[in-house]
Design an enzyme around this catalytic site. Structure first.
Site, PDB file in Angstrom:
ATOM      1  N   ASP A 106       0.844  -1.190   0.000  1.00 21.16           N
ATOM      2  CA  ASP A 106       0.000   0.000   0.000  1.00 21.16           C
ATOM      3  C   ASP A 106       0.886   1.249   0.000  1.00 21.16           C
ATOM      4  OD1 ASP A 106       0.655  -0.312   2.700  1.00 21.16           O
ATOM      5  OD2 ASP A 106      -1.394  -0.635   3.331  1.00 21.16           O
ATOM      6  N   LYS A 134      -2.072  -1.368  -3.866  1.00 15.42           N
ATOM      7  CA  LYS A 134      -3.024  -0.258  -3.827  1.00 15.42           C
ATOM      8  C   LYS A 134      -2.327   0.964  -4.425  1.00 15.42           C
ATOM      9  CE  LYS A 134      -5.172  -1.651   0.557  1.00 15.42           C
ATOM     10  NZ  LYS A 134      -5.394  -1.188   1.955  1.00 15.42           N
TER      11      LYS A 134
END
Length: 179
Positions: A106, A134
């Site tokens: 992420d 992400k």
């Protein structure tokens, strides 16, 4: 299951196991082709990537060496942006081609630190293979060489991913339900 309760939060179905498995199998084909005739060391970053790493290794189905390491930069539902080395890799990285197996990227902070650490320990080159990434959440300029699936910036559990140690064992992936 359409919903699961993990500690004090409710999560709803986000990715079914079949979708995840298909993406991992496609990644395995690429990795197998790219490392044909080479001797890479695959390093599974524990605890989260254990399911992903096992499925990827089964799909690759070759005689490669696998090692394990454990790092943490999360507390609850967010990154601390401080890397803790809990269990270092025990195999020598000197002169090796290393493929880091990570469950989720992420912010990118953990992988940036791990890649730098492995290069400082003498790895010839370091590649990163992630089950999930992400893109919206990236804060670091870390190159992910192999990505199974790109996902939204949602907090998720299941398929190895946890919330404070719970929720890893679901075969599907669930996202935090917005109340």
């Amino acid at each position: 299951m359409e919903q699961v309760k993990v500690k004090d939060y409710t999560f709803e179905l986000y990715l079914k196991h079949e979708v995840i498995q298909q993406a991992i199998n496609e990644m395995a084909v690429k990795i197998k082709a790219d490392f044909k005739g080479k001797d890479p060391l695959f390093v599974c970053i524990m605890n989260g990537s254990f399911m992903f790493a096992a499925e990827l290794m089964l799909a690759i189905d070759e005689s490669y060496e696998v090692a394990f390491a454990r790092y943490s930069s999360y507390e609850g539902t967010s990154s601390t942006m401080q890397l803790k080395e809990i269990m270092p890799v025990t195999q020598s990285l000197e002169g090796r081609t290393v493929v880091v197996l990570e469950d989720l990227i992420d912010t990118g902070y953990t992988m940036q630190c791990v890649k730098d650490r492995f290069l400082n320990l003498g790895a010839k080159e370091v590649y990163i293979a992630a089950m999930l990434i992400k893109p919206e959440a990236l804060l670091c300029d870390v190159k992910t060489d192999y990505i199974a699936l790109e996902i939204e910036n949602k907090f998720i559990v299941g398929h190895g991913l946890d919330y404070d140690g719970f929720g890893r064992m679901y075969k599907d992936i669930y996202q935090l339900k917005q109340e």
